[in-house]
Scaffold this active site. Structure first.
Site, PDB file in Angstrom:
ATOM      1  N   PRO A  29      18.104  16.780  69.138  1.00 32.36           N
ATOM      2  CG  PRO A  29      16.777  14.954  68.577  1.00 32.36           C
ATOM      3  CD  PRO A  29      17.465  16.137  68.009  1.00 32.36           C
ATOM      4  CD  GLU A  30      22.017  18.471  74.035  1.00 32.45           C
ATOM      5  OE1 GLU A  30      22.844  18.083  74.875  1.00 32.45           O
ATOM      6  OE2 GLU A  30      21.794  19.669  73.804  1.00 32.45           O
ATOM      7  NE  ARG A  63      24.951  22.443  66.582  1.00 32.58           N
ATOM      8  CZ  ARG A  63      24.305  21.473  67.243  1.00 32.58           C
ATOM      9  NH1 ARG A  63      24.717  20.244  67.180  1.00 32.58           N
ATOM     10  NH2 ARG A  63      23.224  21.749  67.945  1.00 32.58           N
ATOM     11  CG  ASN A  82      25.412  23.521  70.817  1.00 35.69           C
ATOM     12  OD1 ASN A  82      26.565  23.549  71.248  1.00 35.69           O
ATOM     13  ND2 ASN A  82      24.906  24.475  70.072  1.00 35.69           N
ATOM     14  NE  ARG A  85      30.780   4.955  63.932  1.00 36.41           N
ATOM     15  CZ  ARG A  85      29.835   4.292  63.262  1.00 36.41           C
ATOM     16  NH1 ARG A  85      30.132   3.161  62.663  1.00 36.41           N
ATOM     17  NH2 ARG A  85      28.607   4.756  63.189  1.00 36.41           N
ATOM     18  CE  LYS A  87      23.996  14.399  70.383  1.00 34.77           C
ATOM     19  NZ  LYS A  87      24.546  15.529  69.639  1.00 34.77           N
TER      20      LYS A  87
END
Ligand SMILES: [Zn+2]
Length: 301
Positions: A2-3, A290, A198, A158, A51
């Site tokens: 999932p994005e 990926r 992706n 981060r 995410k």
């Protein structure tokens, strides 16, 4: 995986369903040791950053969830379903909103439930109204653990700016301008930008007609700005119906009506097929573990 669109969608749904309510938090399979700490507490807020999801029960009690590649939420109405699969955690309203007591013994239920598959299997048309959701179950996440405020702040520090959070993109542009790494890898680097995965990286690069192999430092700032600006409505659209549509009607073989499933992307998973715009074969190559997809003609270096 999932994005950002999917993560923000869950946050919005879970906010509507549960924020301001006392929740029953259980980990019947013993896969989340701190369920007791937040069980019976009021859910104050649901955060979505890139995410990552954060269910805030108190300043030092934030349930951190990262779905990773395989994690997914299931949601349902009415009585709790039988405990099955690798159930990590279940959040539920302690009493049924329509006055019916929810069963906590894990007894099977005949009530209608909705299971969510990946966006590619679900166009959102079977979604429940979040106001009706009585319980949610989490399976297969890469993380489900309790964070205190320090750990949560460290995580935020981060992460790069998230296009869906109204963040200032300047830090992402500055990091990109110094990097020799290909732009396609930088777009997926969560410390540079949060939430792009992706599908979006492939499609954003195509829409910018930018070579995925160009080093970050060689990408003009106006192109980076255009990609950032383009990502916001695309991610938002993906939140609504879970379907990521990136093609413009004028570029699709069927120029009117709802886009057909094979026509929703320019390059993602279209390797070997002709580019909608120029007819060149779309290419695929592994990059940082990926698959990367691009059109060698439209996205020349
Ligand atoms: Zn092309």
């Amino acid at each position: 995986m999932p994005e950002g669109n999917e993560i923000h969608r869950w946050a919005a749904r879970h906010t509507e369903a549960f924020v301001g309510r006392k929740l029953r938090v259980e980990a019947p399979g013993g896969r989340f040791a701190d369920a007791d700490v937040i069980d019976g507490k009021v859910l104050k807020r649901v955060h979505a950053v890139g995410k990552h999801l954060g269910y805030e029960f108190g300043p030092d009690a934030i349930l951190h969830v990262h779905l990773g590649r395989y994690g997914d939420w299931t949601e349902g109405v009415g009585e709790l379903p039988e405990v099955k699969g690798a159930l990590r955690v279940r959040l539920s309203l302690p009493t049924h909103p329509r006055g019916k007591a929810a069963r906590m013994d894990g007894a099977p239920s005949d009530d209608a439930t909705t299971k969510h598959g990946w966006y590619s299997e679900d166009d959102g048309s079977t979604s429940l109204d979040p106001k009706d959701v009585d319980w949610i179950e989490l399976r297969g996440p890469s993380d489900c653990s309790l964070y205190d405020r320090e750990k949560w702040q460290k995580l935020l520090a981060r992460l790069g700016p998230d296009p869906l959070n109204g963040d200032d993109p300047a830090p992402a542009f500055a990091k990109t301008a110094k990097s020799k790494t290909p732009i396609a890898a930088l777009l997926m680097d969560q410390s540079i930008l949060s939430g792009i995965g992706n599908i979006y990286r492939a499609e954003l690069l195509y829409r910018a007609r930018l070579s995925p192999f160009l080093a970050g430092k060689d990408v003009p700032e106006k192109t980076l700005k255009a990609i950032w600006k383009d990502s916001i409505p695309l991610l938002k659209a993906g939140m609504v119906d879970r379907r990521i549509v990136t093609t413009l009607p004028k570029d699709r073989p069927h120029k009117t009506g709802k886009p057909l499933k094979p026509e929703v992307h320019y390059v993602y998973r279209r390797h070997g097929k002709p580019c909608w715009v120029c007819g060149t074969k779309v290419q695929r190559q592994e990059m940082a573990g990926r698959s990367l997809y691009w059109c060698p003609e439209c996205q020349k270096e």
